[in-house]
Design a protein around this motif. Structure first.
Motif, PDB file in Angstrom:
ATOM      1  N   THR A  52       0.834  -1.202   0.000  1.00  0.00           N
ATOM      2  CA  THR A  52       0.000   0.000   0.000  1.00  0.00           C
ATOM      3  C   THR A  52       0.867   1.249   0.000  1.00  0.00           C
ATOM      4  O   THR A  52       0.633   2.195  -0.768  1.00  0.00           O
ATOM      5  N   MET A  53       1.884   1.267   0.860  1.00  0.00           N
ATOM      6  CA  MET A  53       2.769   2.427   0.923  1.00  0.00           C
ATOM      7  C   MET A  53       3.515   2.631  -0.385  1.00  0.00           C
ATOM      8  O   MET A  53       3.692   3.763  -0.855  1.00  0.00           O
ATOM      9  N   GLU A  54       3.945   1.528  -0.998  1.00  0.00           N
ATOM     10  CA  GLU A  54       4.625   1.612  -2.294  1.00  0.00           C
ATOM     11  C   GLU A  54       3.706   2.229  -3.353  1.00  0.00           C
ATOM     12  O   GLU A  54       4.148   3.046  -4.181  1.00  0.00           O
ATOM     13  N   ALA A  55       2.426   1.857  -3.304  1.00  0.00           N
ATOM     14  CA  ALA A  55       1.472   2.401  -4.272  1.00  0.00           C
ATOM     15  C   ALA A  55       1.265   3.897  -4.066  1.00  0.00           C
ATOM     16  O   ALA A  55       1.182   4.658  -5.043  1.00  0.00           O
ATOM     17  N   VAL A  56       1.179   4.335  -2.815  1.00  0.00           N
ATOM     18  CA  VAL A  56       1.012   5.764  -2.541  1.00  0.00           C
ATOM     19  C   VAL A  56       2.237   6.541  -3.003  1.00  0.00           C
ATOM     20  O   VAL A  56       2.134   7.583  -3.666  1.00  0.00           O
ATOM     21  N   VAL A  57       3.427   6.041  -2.642  1.00  0.00           N
ATOM     22  CA  VAL A  57       4.663   6.708  -3.045  1.00  0.00           C
ATOM     23  C   VAL A  57       4.769   6.762  -4.572  1.00  0.00           C
ATOM     24  O   VAL A  57       5.142   7.797  -5.151  1.00  0.00           O
ATOM     25  N   GLY A  58       4.433   5.672  -5.236  1.00  0.00           N
ATOM     26  CA  GLY A  58       4.482   5.659  -6.692  1.00  0.00           C
ATOM     27  C   GLY A  58       3.533   6.655  -7.324  1.00  0.00           C
ATOM     28  O   GLY A  58       3.881   7.340  -8.289  1.00  0.00           O
ATOM     29  N   ARG A  77      10.366  13.396  -0.816  1.00  0.00           N
ATOM     30  CA  ARG A  77       9.213  14.144  -0.300  1.00  0.00           C
ATOM     31  C   ARG A  77       7.966  13.269  -0.237  1.00  0.00           C
ATOM     32  O   ARG A  77       7.084  13.513   0.597  1.00  0.00           O
ATOM     33  N   THR A  78       7.898  12.239  -1.078  1.00  0.00           N
ATOM     34  CA  THR A  78       6.715  11.374  -1.025  1.00  0.00           C
ATOM     35  C   THR A  78       6.593  10.697   0.338  1.00  0.00           C
ATOM     36  O   THR A  78       5.477  10.514   0.844  1.00  0.00           O
ATOM     37  N   LEU A  79       7.707  10.330   0.944  1.00  0.00           N
ATOM     38  CA  LEU A  79       7.664   9.727   2.279  1.00  0.00           C
ATOM     39  C   LEU A  79       7.221  10.731   3.325  1.00  0.00           C
ATOM     40  O   LEU A  79       6.495  10.394   4.263  1.00  0.00           O
ATOM     41  N   ASP A  80       7.662  11.984   3.185  1.00  0.00           N
ATOM     42  CA  ASP A  80       7.226  13.038   4.111  1.00  0.00           C
ATOM     43  C   ASP A  80       5.710  13.216   4.041  1.00  0.00           C
ATOM     44  O   ASP A  80       5.040  13.389   5.068  1.00  0.00           O
ATOM     45  N   ILE A  81       5.190  13.190   2.825  1.00  0.00           N
ATOM     46  CA  ILE A  81       3.746  13.355   2.638  1.00  0.00           C
ATOM     47  C   ILE A  81       2.985  12.185   3.241  1.00  0.00           C
ATOM     48  O   ILE A  81       1.986  12.370   3.955  1.00  0.00           O
ATOM     49  N   LEU A  82       3.455  10.978   2.970  1.00  0.00           N
ATOM     50  CA  LEU A  82       2.801   9.786   3.510  1.00  0.00           C
ATOM     51  C   LEU A  82       2.809   9.809   5.033  1.00  0.00           C
ATOM     52  O   LEU A  82       1.789   9.534   5.681  1.00  0.00           O
ATOM     53  N   TYR A  83       3.939  10.158   5.627  1.00  0.00           N
ATOM     54  CA  TYR A  83       4.052  10.217   7.090  1.00  0.00           C
ATOM     55  C   TYR A  83       3.124  11.297   7.655  1.00  0.00           C
ATOM     56  O   TYR A  83       2.421  11.069   8.644  1.00  0.00           O
ATOM     57  N   SER A  84       3.140  12.469   7.042  1.00  0.00           N
ATOM     58  CA  SER A  84       2.319  13.571   7.541  1.00  0.00           C
ATOM     59  C   SER A  84       0.834  13.230   7.489  1.00  0.00           C
ATOM     60  O   SER A  84       0.087  13.483   8.443  1.00  0.00           O
ATOM     61  N   LEU A  85       0.414  12.655   6.382  1.00  0.00           N
ATOM     62  CA  LEU A  85      -1.004  12.340   6.211  1.00  0.00           C
ATOM     63  C   LEU A  85      -1.458  11.277   7.210  1.00  0.00           C
ATOM     64  O   LEU A  85      -2.478  11.444   7.888  1.00  0.00           O
ATOM     65  N   THR A  86      -0.705  10.178   7.293  1.00  0.00           N
ATOM     66  CA  THR A  86      -1.129   9.093   8.175  1.00  0.00           C
ATOM     67  C   THR A  86      -1.043   9.510   9.639  1.00  0.00           C
ATOM     68  O   THR A  86      -1.897   9.129  10.447  1.00  0.00           O
ATOM     69  N   SER A  87      -0.036  10.293  10.003  1.00  0.00           N
ATOM     70  CA  SER A  87       0.076  10.770  11.387  1.00  0.00           C
ATOM     71  C   SER A  87      -1.123  11.638  11.757  1.00  0.00           C
ATOM     72  O   SER A  87      -1.670  11.524  12.860  1.00  0.00           O
ATOM     73  N   PHE A  88      -1.516  12.499  10.854  1.00  0.00           N
ATOM     74  CA  PHE A  88      -2.671  13.354  11.095  1.00  0.00           C
ATOM     75  C   PHE A  88      -3.936  12.528  11.268  1.00  0.00           C
ATOM     76  O   PHE A  88      -4.700  12.717  12.220  1.00  0.00           O
ATOM     77  N   VAL A  89      -4.167  11.586  10.366  1.00  0.00           N
ATOM     78  CA  VAL A  89      -5.400  10.791  10.416  1.00  0.00           C
ATOM     79  C   VAL A  89      -5.441   9.932  11.679  1.00  0.00           C
ATOM     80  O   VAL A  89      -6.465   9.888  12.379  1.00  0.00           O
ATOM     81  N   LEU A 117      -3.357  19.113   2.254  1.00  0.00           N
ATOM     82  CA  LEU A 117      -3.287  18.890   0.813  1.00  0.00           C
ATOM     83  C   LEU A 117      -2.858  20.150   0.068  1.00  0.00           C
ATOM     84  O   LEU A 117      -2.106  20.083  -0.912  1.00  0.00           O
ATOM     85  N   SER A 118      -3.311  21.303   0.533  1.00  0.00           N
ATOM     86  CA  SER A 118      -2.898  22.563  -0.089  1.00  0.00           C
ATOM     87  C   SER A 118      -1.411  22.799   0.110  1.00  0.00           C
ATOM     88  O   SER A 118      -0.717  23.299  -0.791  1.00  0.00           O
ATOM     89  N   GLY A 119      -0.908  22.445   1.296  1.00  0.00           N
ATOM     90  CA  GLY A 119       0.526  22.565   1.537  1.00  0.00           C
ATOM     91  C   GLY A 119       1.324  21.644   0.636  1.00  0.00           C
ATOM     92  O   GLY A 119       2.369  22.025   0.097  1.00  0.00           O
ATOM     93  N   PHE A 120       0.831  20.424   0.458  1.00  0.00           N
ATOM     94  CA  PHE A 120       1.510  19.491  -0.447  1.00  0.00           C
ATOM     95  C   PHE A 120       1.494  20.036  -1.882  1.00  0.00           C
ATOM     96  O   PHE A 120       2.466  19.893  -2.623  1.00  0.00           O
ATOM     97  N   GLU A 121       0.380  20.651  -2.249  1.00  0.00           N
ATOM     98  CA  GLU A 121       0.267  21.206  -3.604  1.00  0.00           C
ATOM     99  C   GLU A 121       1.293  22.318  -3.825  1.00  0.00           C
ATOM    100  O   GLU A 121       1.876  22.427  -4.898  1.00  0.00           O
TER     101      GLU A 121
END
Length: 215
Positions: free
Chosen positions: A120-126, A137-149, A201-205
């Motif tokens: 699943t993580m590989e798919a998100v990063v891809g 940065r994809t790992l930073d985004i994945l970590y930030s999103l999952t930590s928040f949720v 999401l706006s920050g990621f954008e």
């Protein structure tokens, strides 16, 4: 309860069935109730039979996290825009955690490196890398999103409602906190989640725009 099988008899069990039973037990009675013996009772087999499918308690806990996360995985990352995909994943994950509040502490306490979760993580990063985000940065985004949720789910599972608590404070001592909470009204958890998610999401954008500008 199903009739107990003989010691060591697999009884047609699968790893999936064991994980589903463990999650049911925790949903019903909490993490403190989970043991191999109790899980065997839930399945109608001897505890040793469970070990044919999960080698130890640690593997069982990782598998339970896998089960919860699997409920949140959309059919295909990359089918929509990266922002829509991440937003849909965040909403699906918070819904899955809301359905299993007793399991939320597991996601706070351990990283389940099972093949299914890693996939699943590989798919998100891809998906993010394909959209133009730099690979680190994809790992930073994945970590930030999952930590928040997961953090939001933990607050909900613990019945931590800042707005509701603020509304009951002394209005003379804390007029702004009380005013803000009362103006927000009840049932604000979903609105706060959507607000924070949109901000993320706006920050990621913005980060994606910077990456494209520098390339």
């Amino acid at each position: 309860m199903a009739a107990r099988r003989a010691r060591g008899q697999r009884a047609g069990l699968t790893r999936q069935a064991v994980l589903e039973a463990a999650l049911r037990l925790v949903d019903r009675e909490g993490m403190a109730a989970l043991s191999m013996r109790r899980l065997g009772d839930e399945l109608g087999v001897e505890a040793m039979t469970v070990y044919h499918h999960v080698p130890n308690k640690s593997a069982l806990l990782d598998g339970m996290i896998e089960q919860v996360v699997a409920e949140a995985v959309p059919p295909e990352f990359g089918a929509a825009t990266w922002r829509e995909d991440l937003g849909a994943y965040a909403h699906a994950l918070i819904a899955a955690l809301g359905a299993h509040p007793n399991a939320v502490p597991l996601l706070l306490s351990r990283a389940a490196m099972t093949p299914r979760n890693l996939g699943t993580m590989e798919a998100v990063v891809g998906m993010l890398h394909e959209a133009g985000f730099r690979l680190p940065r994809t790992l930073d985004i994945l970590y930030s999103l999952t930590s928040f949720v997961v953090g939001h789910a933990a607050a909900q599972a613990g019945d931590v409602d800042g707005a509701g608590s603020f509304a009951s404070l002394d209005a003379e001592a804390y007029p702004l906190l009380v005013g803000a909470a009362r103006e927000a009204g009840e049932d604000t958890a979903d609105a706060r989640f959507d607000f924070a998610l949109d901000a993320l999401l706006s920050g990621f954008e913005g980060e994606l725009g910077d990456a494209r500008a520098s390339s």
